[in-house]
Design a protein around this motif. Structure first.
Motif, PDB file in Angstrom:
ATOM      1  N   ARG A  72       0.963  -1.399  -0.079  1.00  0.00           N
ATOM      2  CA  ARG A  72       0.330  -0.296  -0.112  1.00  0.00           C
ATOM      3  C   ARG A  72       0.770   1.031  -0.321  1.00  0.00           C
ATOM      4  NH1 ARG A  72      -5.192  -1.567   0.384  1.00  0.00           N
ATOM      5  NH2 ARG A  72      -5.388  -3.916   2.220  1.00  0.00           N
ATOM      6  N   GLY A  73       0.234   2.555  -0.201  1.00  0.00           N
ATOM      7  CA  GLY A  73       0.898   3.592   0.505  1.00  0.00           C
ATOM      8  C   GLY A  73       2.084   3.483   1.013  1.00  0.00           C
ATOM      9  N   ALA A  74       3.240   4.630   1.166  1.00  0.00           N
ATOM     10  CA  ALA A  74       4.356   4.411   2.205  1.00  0.00           C
ATOM     11  C   ALA A  74       3.671   4.228   3.942  1.00  0.00           C
ATOM     12  CB  ALA A  74       5.110   5.744   1.834  1.00  0.00           C
ATOM     13  N   PRO A  75       2.359   6.015   3.562  1.00  0.00           N
ATOM     14  CA  PRO A  75       2.584   6.039   5.159  1.00  0.00           C
ATOM     15  C   PRO A  75       1.536   5.030   6.008  1.00  0.00           C
ATOM     16  CG  PRO A  75       1.611   8.453   3.411  1.00  0.00           C
ATOM     17  CD  PRO A  75       2.163   6.649   2.775  1.00  0.00           C
ATOM     18  N   GLU A  76       1.237   4.290   4.854  1.00  0.00           N
ATOM     19  CA  GLU A  76      -0.014   2.734   5.688  1.00  0.00           C
ATOM     20  C   GLU A  76       1.256   2.116   6.054  1.00  0.00           C
ATOM     21  OE1 GLU A  76      -3.317   1.418   3.426  1.00  0.00           O
ATOM     22  OE2 GLU A  76      -3.288   3.238   2.903  1.00  0.00           O
ATOM     23  N   ALA A  77       2.545   1.491   5.072  1.00  0.00           N
ATOM     24  CA  ALA A  77       3.477   0.735   5.154  1.00  0.00           C
ATOM     25  C   ALA A  77       4.332   0.702   6.278  1.00  0.00           C
ATOM     26  CB  ALA A  77       4.426   0.451   3.875  1.00  0.00           C
ATOM     27  N   ARG A  78       4.725   2.206   6.957  1.00  0.00           N
ATOM     28  CA  ARG A  78       5.218   2.452   7.709  1.00  0.00           C
ATOM     29  C   ARG A  78       4.334   1.763   9.303  1.00  0.00           C
ATOM     30  NH1 ARG A  78       9.289   3.214  10.707  1.00  0.00           N
ATOM     31  NH2 ARG A  78      10.394   5.187  11.266  1.00  0.00           N
ATOM     32  N   LEU A  79       3.231   1.617   8.952  1.00  0.00           N
ATOM     33  CA  LEU A  79       2.991   1.290  10.486  1.00  0.00           C
ATOM     34  C   LEU A  79       2.948   0.387  10.866  1.00  0.00           C
ATOM     35  CD1 LEU A  79      -0.919   2.855  10.133  1.00  0.00           C
ATOM     36  CD2 LEU A  79       0.772   3.560  11.441  1.00  0.00           C
ATOM     37  N   LEU A  80       3.371  -0.617   9.495  1.00  0.00           N
ATOM     38  CA  LEU A  80       3.950  -1.745   9.476  1.00  0.00           C
ATOM     39  C   LEU A  80       4.732  -2.277  10.754  1.00  0.00           C
ATOM     40  CD1 LEU A  80       3.591  -3.475   5.813  1.00  0.00           C
ATOM     41  CD2 LEU A  80       1.575  -3.726   8.257  1.00  0.00           C
ATOM     42  N   TYR A  81       5.572  -1.214  10.530  1.00  0.00           N
ATOM     43  CA  TYR A  81       6.789  -1.556  11.473  1.00  0.00           C
ATOM     44  C   TYR A  81       7.171  -0.539  12.462  1.00  0.00           C
ATOM     45  CZ  TYR A  81       9.400   0.966   7.975  1.00  0.00           C
ATOM     46  OH  TYR A  81       9.518   1.774   6.934  1.00  0.00           O
ATOM     47  N   ARG A  82       8.205  -1.099  13.258  1.00  0.00           N
ATOM     48  CA  ARG A  82       8.802   0.721  14.478  1.00  0.00           C
ATOM     49  C   ARG A  82      10.232   0.479  14.594  1.00  0.00           C
ATOM     50  NH1 ARG A  82      10.007   0.203  19.437  1.00  0.00           N
ATOM     51  NH2 ARG A  82       9.174  -1.339  20.043  1.00  0.00           N
ATOM     52  N   GLU A  83      10.572   1.063  13.822  1.00  0.00           N
ATOM     53  CA  GLU A  83      12.589   1.608  14.371  1.00  0.00           C
ATOM     54  C   GLU A  83      12.824   1.509  15.612  1.00  0.00           C
ATOM     55  OE1 GLU A  83      16.367   3.195  12.006  1.00  0.00           O
ATOM     56  OE2 GLU A  83      14.221   4.390  11.909  1.00  0.00           O
ATOM     57  N   THR A  84      13.829   0.855  16.094  1.00  0.00           N
ATOM     58  CA  THR A  84      14.454   1.201  17.973  1.00  0.00           C
ATOM     59  C   THR A  84      15.325   2.562  17.334  1.00  0.00           C
ATOM     60  OG1 THR A  84      16.654  -0.147  16.664  1.00  0.00           O
ATOM     61  CG2 THR A  84      14.474  -1.770  18.160  1.00  0.00           C
ATOM     62  N   GLU A  85      15.333   2.700  19.369  1.00  0.00           N
ATOM     63  CA  GLU A  85      15.750   3.810  19.052  1.00  0.00           C
ATOM     64  C   GLU A  85      17.206   3.851  18.687  1.00  0.00           C
ATOM     65  OE1 GLU A  85      14.233   6.621  20.117  1.00  0.00           O
ATOM     66  OE2 GLU A  85      12.187   5.384  20.192  1.00  0.00           O
ATOM     67  N   ALA A  86      17.795   2.720  19.368  1.00  0.00           N
ATOM     68  CA  ALA A  86      19.237   2.617  18.254  1.00  0.00           C
ATOM     69  C   ALA A  86      20.127   2.713  17.302  1.00  0.00           C
ATOM     70  CB  ALA A  86      20.207   1.643  19.853  1.00  0.00           C
ATOM     71  N   SER A  87      18.834   2.019  16.638  1.00  0.00           N
ATOM     72  CA  SER A  87      19.430   2.125  15.487  1.00  0.00           C
ATOM     73  C   SER A  87      18.857   3.840  14.970  1.00  0.00           C
ATOM     74  CB  SER A  87      17.800   1.214  14.365  1.00  0.00           C
ATOM     75  OG  SER A  87      17.697   1.766  13.142  1.00  0.00           O
TER      76      SER A  87
END
Length: 130
Positions: A72-87
């Motif tokens: 799907r669109g990038a805003p919806e795809a961004r909801l599939l994961y969360r980047e860690t603070e260390a990363s």
């Protein structure tokens, strides 16, 4: 949203790769790590899993937040994961280092003239003879 998704489909749906074929090559090449381990293309992704995904100069560490096998669109795809603070911190630090390294390199003001080219060639010949 589905209950089980193959890792290649998930990476494609989360927009880490433009095609599933590219995702598959990255997985088979050992570039993708799933909870710190190499995986096969058929691995089923689970919620809360930690993935290491290369993106250009950086490697993202992400936690799986949702499953989807549809791109799907990038805003919806961004909801599939969360980047860690260390990363995030590591990426910003490495970007700053690259920026400083690029500033330190001064491009030549002009192309070398005939005399300078001869000196460069003489220097290169001396280096190969040693």
């Amino acid at each position: 949203m589905t209950s089980t998704v193959r890792i290649d489909k998930w990476l494609w749906a989360a927009r880490f790769f433009k095609t599933r074929q590219l995702a598959k090559k990255a997985i088979e090449g050992g570039k993708i790590r799933y909870d710190g381990q190499r995986v096969k293309t058929s691995k089923q992704v689970e919620l809360g899993a930690r993935l290491e995904v290369p993106q250009g100069w950086d490697t993202l560490e992400v936690t799986v937040e949702a499953l989807s096998d549809q791109r799907r669109g990038a805003p919806e795809a961004r909801l599939l994961y969360r980047e860690t603070e260390a990363s995030v911190a590591r990426r910003e630090r490495e970007a700053q280092q690259r920026k400083l390294a690029n500033q330190a390199m001064q491009p030549p003001i002009k192309r070398p003239d005939k005399r300078e080219r001869r000196n460069i060639q003489r220097f290169q010949r001396q280096r190969t003879e040693e």
